[in-house]
Scaffold this motif. Sequence first.
Motif, PDB file in Angstrom:
ATOM      1  N   TRP A  30     -31.107  60.969  -3.683  1.00  0.00           N
ATOM      2  CA  TRP A  30     -31.953  61.768  -2.781  1.00  0.00           C
ATOM      3  C   TRP A  30     -32.460  60.855  -1.676  1.00  0.00           C
ATOM      4  CZ3 TRP A  30     -37.804  62.199  -3.362  1.00  0.00           C
ATOM      5  CH2 TRP A  30     -38.341  63.007  -2.350  1.00  0.00           C
ATOM      6  N   GLY A  31     -32.407  61.330  -0.435  1.00  0.00           N
ATOM      7  CA  GLY A  31     -32.909  60.495   0.650  1.00  0.00           C
ATOM      8  C   GLY A  31     -32.647  61.103   2.002  1.00  0.00           C
ATOM      9  N   GLN A  32     -32.610  60.266   3.036  1.00  0.00           N
ATOM     10  CA  GLN A  32     -32.370  60.708   4.401  1.00  0.00           C
ATOM     11  C   GLN A  32     -31.693  59.580   5.173  1.00  0.00           C
ATOM     12  OE1 GLN A  32     -36.920  59.620   5.904  1.00  0.00           O
ATOM     13  NE2 GLN A  32     -36.129  61.664   6.150  1.00  0.00           N
ATOM     14  N   SER A  33     -31.116  59.940   6.322  1.00  0.00           N
ATOM     15  CA  SER A  33     -30.435  58.942   7.135  1.00  0.00           C
ATOM     16  C   SER A  33     -30.477  59.377   8.600  1.00  0.00           C
ATOM     17  CB  SER A  33     -28.978  58.775   6.671  1.00  0.00           C
ATOM     18  OG  SER A  33     -28.329  57.753   7.390  1.00  0.00           O
ATOM     19  N   GLU A  34     -30.158  58.446   9.477  1.00  0.00           N
ATOM     20  CA  GLU A  34     -30.067  58.720  10.915  1.00  0.00           C
ATOM     21  C   GLU A  34     -28.930  57.903  11.479  1.00  0.00           C
ATOM     22  OE1 GLU A  34     -30.694  56.564  13.645  1.00  0.00           O
ATOM     23  OE2 GLU A  34     -30.377  58.158  15.124  1.00  0.00           O
TER      24      GLU A  34
END
Length: 392
Positions: A191-195
């Motif tokens: 689970w997480g986020q990125s750019e």
Amino acid sequence: MDLRAWQVLPICLLSGVVMADEALEQRVNDLEQEVQVLREQNQESAFDRISFNGFYSVGINQANNNLGYAGSTDEYDFNNLTLVGLQGDFALADSTSVTVQLVARGEDDFSPDVEWAYLKHTFDNYITVRGGKLRLPMYMYSDYLEVGYAQPWARPPEEVYGFVPFNSFVGVDGSYDFEFDNSTLTLQGFWGQSEEDGTDYDDIFGANLTWAIDDFTLRAVYGVTKITVSPTNQPDAQVLEDKNKSDFLGLGFSYDNGSLLVVSEATRATVDGGYSDVDSGYLTLAYRFGKAMPYGTVAGMKTQDDDERVDVQLPVGPGGSLVPVDSSFIYNGKRTSYSLGLRYDLLSNLAVKFDATLVNGFGDTNGLLASKVAGATEDSTTVYSIVFDGVF
């Protein structure tokens, strides 16, 4: 007390003070020595808890034209396949450690990027949890994406490994191994986020399941995220609304008995709206003759939602004026690649690979290649590569 005793008393008191000072000084010296010993022991212990390893690739590639497949052109290029990585692991305790991996790529002028930076802890029930910057575990070779020595190819099949635009995310993951008599089943969730390049990938959720039994490995992965692109990213911003949902499904298989190697993966990546939904896959066959391992790979990709395209406004009119353009010109794609290569292990930690890859089968699409969208008319390209992959 007589007069003689009064005369001796100051001498005794002075002698006692001197002895007390000497004892205190000796005690201080002893404490300093103990502190120094503890400091040296701590330093030796700290060094014992640190380990370093690294990897590198030095390669050259050239294509017979400028279609730009896998970043290749008709000019020879040392930067495309060249990189160096250094990984450090520090054990905070028996079950807790910190890992940092830096990678400097030739295509980025060897400016180092932090690919991994995470804290790992294994609980008493053998569940392992990591938090920080992690590799996105979408593919069978995701953990070794930069380590060419751990792969059979000069480069991973572009039709599968080149489609997801980001390789790392910031978040957490957890894994657990189920041990059986002759196999291991590993479950991992993340689970997480990125750019990446002005595009945000939020609420990245997913899980993969890997079953290793004898010479076989089977793998399945599912992931989902919500995509938001910057308004300056044209024409993507016209076909993607904020928080468009994207799904990724992957299945993998490998067989390796020490001589014969068979690897295959199939993936499906979909995005809500008019952006490309892509099915991809590859099959690699290889055989080890001592230090030499010839291999062959066929890979392909095709968009599955070609009837859902909408017009986009592009600055292609007189004076750069905006003109409506059918986005199928940009987002419809299919292509096939055929690779023949040879890996030769020069040392126990160094291999050289030779590879020739032919790409064609675009049909009436641009194959999702920017050069063809920009006007290139070639209907095939061949890329030649030589790369040295090592670890230390």
